[in-house]
Scaffold this active site. Structure first.
Site, PDB file in Angstrom:
ATOM      1  N   ASP A 127     100.689  71.071  24.180  1.00 20.30           N
ATOM      2  CA  ASP A 127     100.184  71.220  22.811  1.00 20.30           C
ATOM      3  C   ASP A 127      98.779  70.636  22.728  1.00 20.30           C
ATOM      4  O   ASP A 127      98.543  69.620  22.080  1.00 20.30           O
ATOM      5  CB  ASP A 127     101.132  70.512  21.838  1.00 20.30           C
ATOM      6  CG  ASP A 127     100.851  70.887  20.386  1.00 20.30           C
ATOM      7  OD1 ASP A 127     100.156  71.895  20.157  1.00 20.30           O
ATOM      8  OD2 ASP A 127     101.323  70.176  19.482  1.00 20.30           O
ATOM      9  N   GLN A 133     103.736  56.634  11.448  1.00 20.38           N
ATOM     10  CA  GLN A 133     102.348  56.218  11.293  1.00 20.38           C
ATOM     11  C   GLN A 133     101.983  55.288  12.439  1.00 20.38           C
ATOM     12  O   GLN A 133     102.853  54.733  13.112  1.00 20.38           O
ATOM     13  CB  GLN A 133     102.123  55.564   9.943  1.00 20.38           C
ATOM     14  CG  GLN A 133     103.046  54.429   9.601  1.00 20.38           C
ATOM     15  CD  GLN A 133     102.961  54.059   8.125  1.00 20.38           C
ATOM     16  OE1 GLN A 133     103.102  54.906   7.244  1.00 20.38           O
ATOM     17  NE2 GLN A 133     102.712  52.782   7.856  1.00 20.38           N
ATOM     18  N   VAL A 134     100.666  55.136  12.644  1.00 22.17           N
ATOM     19  CA  VAL A 134     100.140  54.410  13.797  1.00 22.17           C
ATOM     20  C   VAL A 134      99.385  53.184  13.301  1.00 22.17           C
ATOM     21  O   VAL A 134      98.542  53.281  12.397  1.00 22.17           O
ATOM     22  CB  VAL A 134      99.224  55.314  14.641  1.00 22.17           C
ATOM     23  CG1 VAL A 134      98.649  54.529  15.813  1.00 22.17           C
ATOM     24  CG2 VAL A 134      99.987  56.528  15.141  1.00 22.17           C
ATOM     25  N   LEU A 189      96.213  53.188  11.170  1.00 21.81           N
ATOM     26  CA  LEU A 189      95.088  54.007  11.615  1.00 21.81           C
ATOM     27  C   LEU A 189      95.268  55.464  11.212  1.00 21.81           C
ATOM     28  O   LEU A 189      94.293  56.177  10.969  1.00 21.81           O
ATOM     29  CB  LEU A 189      94.949  53.911  13.141  1.00 21.81           C
ATOM     30  CG  LEU A 189      94.665  52.523  13.727  1.00 21.81           C
ATOM     31  CD1 LEU A 189      94.699  52.593  15.246  1.00 21.81           C
ATOM     32  CD2 LEU A 189      93.322  52.009  13.241  1.00 21.81           C
ATOM     33  N   SER A 213      98.483  58.300   9.367  1.00 21.89           N
ATOM     34  CA  SER A 213      99.778  58.346   8.704  1.00 21.89           C
ATOM     35  C   SER A 213     100.233  59.784   8.578  1.00 21.89           C
ATOM     36  O   SER A 213      99.424  60.684   8.296  1.00 21.89           O
ATOM     37  CB  SER A 213      99.688  57.697   7.312  1.00 21.89           C
ATOM     38  OG  SER A 213     100.905  57.814   6.621  1.00 21.89           O
ATOM     39  N   ALA A 214     101.509  60.003   8.821  1.00 21.25           N
ATOM     40  CA  ALA A 214     102.128  61.321   8.648  1.00 21.25           C
ATOM     41  C   ALA A 214     103.508  61.114   8.050  1.00 21.25           C
ATOM     42  O   ALA A 214     103.950  59.979   7.837  1.00 21.25           O
ATOM     43  CB  ALA A 214     102.208  62.066   9.978  1.00 21.25           C
TER      44      ALA A 214
END
Length: 693
Positions: A420, A249-250, A242, A244-245
């Site tokens: 945050d 990621q998810v 769903l 991404s970093a």
């Protein structure tokens, strides 16, 4: 048989030499009273042993005390004394060599062989990455900002156009540098107390978008974290992420009982990459603070250290799991649901569940690199323009008010708050509600800090600069030379500035900048609360462009403060305080009568115990030991010089006087004590390793 005997004799000689070296090295470390490295101790001991053996062999021949065949021409006792003194003085010379080495290259400043071999690969990787980061900075025109005399980013030597250009260059450079630097820029964007608005606004737009990791790598990471195949824990698991970093990621998934969840999985190797980037970031921060005026004024080393600690905590998903559970507990009082205007103009209200939702987490499926939580359908506020555009203005205003109320409730009542709240961490669900994401950064305030912060809000609402200043001084750490009157006037100006309706939501930023400029130290958790409101402002503006943060805070804070400062709570605190003081109050009349009678009879005395604290006693003890050691060392050396220089006295053998032997022995003792004193003086440790400072 002769070969075996020769091998055995050689082995015995090697073992004896090694044992002697270890004993000499251990004795040297013990005598110096410092943690000298074993390798350098053994090398120095070997050198001294070799040199002394050679000098003794040739020296005894030169003075005629032995023959080439090894036989002695003097009494064995005399030769033994000479050998012992020679080795003793060789030992002293070794101590002096170790002392010089410790002064020039302290133990631990140079990595040992094994540590150097382990760090060689990491060092090459850091060097390559460091060169890459510097190249990115130069490519975006930031090379001049890293040199001595570089312009300050506070605008004092930059035009507005130059500020915008440099801010955009910094944003693009951080974006190209990867996730660690992107997150650092996002953190800096919330520090409007340190950065000018131009830089903060530019950094606030930073995003980290990277291609997803291949599914086989993700599957292996999830399987390793679960300890079982994926199909045993999930009924469905989508290979397509769903989001991404660079760190993780998810993925969407479904539990065997049908509940929809999302799975946040950390990429393999992400921790090693982040650690490399953090080491480079620390190196850059030290260079900037050393070489630039603006780096020293901003304290970039402290910023980098704090960021590194926070990011390392975010890499451990169990911390985020615990934070999520804490926030759910903090907002549990809203679980019964509330009502909001439905926007159809009939004056009715629509039922909505909790004010702000925090997803449920599943600890049994989560770990340090895996986090499984409830799926909230929707879009982050930063990308929810279409969803928000379809909502009525009254609904959007109510959503903004709910988010502000939930935040104030977390900070003032629960003491556990999301630290945050930028637009990417607040979700607008498909049914027009709000949810919180990414609980990796959570702040916590104790009751004294919550009461002081509530007092600040009430004082601002009452237009009372004196009360607001007193509350700030209770909340923060004031320097000894603080000008309180000047601070009161500055606080009063801020209150007047943001008093009117429709005032900008930058009041918290202005207060934060005011107290830092005045030299007040802001505790990290209090700074997190200020940053929460600073980042919340931008999110509220996106939800409802006309929302007034100050007016909303004033309307919401008073009922929340009443929940914190209730008559029952005050009565309970007063009761517990009185119970603690009751025994002392009971004895107070008798003690007052005793003091009065002693004063009247002239018997009143005051006893003061000096050095009652163990650290004070240890300091004095260490100081006395050093002084005594210094005096004994000096006396022994002086006596040794006198005895060695004496021309008279009994002789042990021809050419060897007794006074010379005694002088050599005293010189050995004095030199050893002198070396210990010098070690204590330069290394700052007292006898036994205790600090003398």
């Amino acid at each position: 048989m002769q070969v075996v005997s020769g091998f055995f004799i050689g082995l015995v000689g090697v073992v004896s030499t090694v044992v002697m070296l270890v004993l000499l090295a251990a004795t040297a470390r013990r005598v110096m009273g410092a943690a000298v490295g074993w390798i350098r101790s053994a090398v120095v001991a070997l050198a001294m042993l070799t040199v002394t053996s050679w000098v003794l062999t040739n020296g005894l021949l030169d003075v005629g005390w032995s023959r080439p065949d090894g036989t002695l021409t003097v009494a064995p006792g005399v030769a033994l004394v000479a050998i012992v003194l020679a080795f003793a003085w060789a030992f002293v010379l070794g101590l002096c060599v170790l002392l010089v080495l410790e002064l020039l290259v302290p133990t631990g400043s140079v990595p040992g062989p094994w540590r150097a071999l382990r760090g060689l690969r990491q060092g090459r990787r850091e060097t390559r990455r460091y060169a890459q980061i510097l190249a990115i900075g130069v490519r975006h025109g930031l090379g001049g900002a890293l040199t001595r005399g570089a312009r300050q980013p506070d605008g004092s030597r930059l035009s507005r156009t130059d500020q915008r250009r440099q801010a955009a260059a910094l944003r693009d450079a951080l974006s190209d540098a990867g996730v660690t630097f992107v997150k650092f820029g996002q953190v800096l964007s919330t520090r409007r107390d340190l950065l000018p608005a131009t830089f903060a606004d530019a950094l606030a737009t930073l995003q980290s978008e990277v291609p997803p990791a291949p599914w086989p790598q993700v599957e292996a990471a999830v399987t390793g974290a679960l300890g079982c195949p994926i199909d045993e824990a999930f009924a469905e698991f989508s290979p397509e992420p769903l989001a991404s970093a660079s760190v993780g990621q998810v993925h969407a998934a479904r539990l065997p009982d049908g509940r929809e969840v999302v799975v946040k999985v950390q990429r393999p190797g992400a921790r090693a990459q982040v650690e490399t980037d953090l080491a480079i970031l620390g190196r850059l921060a030290r260079r900037i603070e050393r070489d630039t005026a603006w780096g020293r004024s901003l304290g970039v080393v402290d910023l980098a250290d704090g960021f590194a600690a926070s990011l390392r905590e975010e890499l451990d998903y169990t911390v985020e799991l615990e934070n999520t559970l804490a926030l759910r507990a903090a907002l549990a009082r809203d679980a019964v649901g509330e009502r909001r205007p439905d926007g159809d103009g009939d004056g009715g209200d629509a039922a909505v569940g909790p004010r702000v939702r925090v997803p449920e987490v599943y600890p049994e499926l989560s770990g340090t690199t895996l986090l499984v939580m409830e799926r909230l359908d929707g879009a982050p506020v930063g990308r929810a323009a279409d969803v928000l555009a379809g909502l009525d203005d009254a609904v959007r205003s109510d959503l903004a008010s709910r988010l502000l109320t939930a935040t104030l409730e977390q900070v003032l009542v629960a003491g556990t708050f999301h630290a945050d709240l930028h637009p990417g961490n607040v979700l607008v669900t498909d049914d027009g509600r709000l949810g919180l994401l990414d609980m990796g950064s959570v702040g916590r305030l104790g009751e004294p800090e919550r009461l002081a912060l509530a007092a600040v809000l009430l004082a601002v609402d009452a237009d009372d600069a004196v009360a607001a200043t007193d509350a700030l001084l209770e909340l923060l750490d004031a320097p000894a030379d603080l000008d309180v009157r000047r601070l009161e006037r500055a606080v009063g100006q801020v209150i007047v500035r943001f008093r009117g309706a429709g005032a900008s939501g930058a009041m918290f930023t202005a207060l934060f900048r005011l107290v830092t400029d005045a030299g007040l130290a802001v505790p990290s958790q209090v700074a997190a609360a200020f940053r929460t409101f600073t980042s919340l402002e931008g999110t509220l503006r996106l939800i409802d462009p006309g929302f007034d943060l100050v007016a909303g805070a004033r309307a919401t804070a008073q009922p929340l403060v009443r929940r914190v400062v209730t008559p029952e709570g005050l009565r309970e605190r007063a009761t517990s305080l009185f119970l603690g003081l009751a025994p002392e109050l009971e004895r107070l009349p008798r003690r007052l009568a005793k003091i009065t009678s002693d004063v009247e009879a002239g018997r009143l005395t005051v006893n003061v115990r000096s050095f009652a604290h163990p650290d004070d006693r240890a300091f004095v003890t260490g100081l006395v030991q050093q002084v005594v050691s210094t005096v004994i060392a000096a006396a022994a050396v002086v006596a040794a010089v006198v005895l060695v220089s004496a021309d008279s006295g009994p002789q042990l053998v021809e050419g060897l006087r007794l006074f010379a032997v005694l002088g050599a022995a005293l010189g050995f003792v004095g030199t050893v004590l002198a070396v210990r004193v010098l070690v204590f003086a330069f290394r700052g440790t007292g006898p036994g390793g205790g600090s003398t400072r």
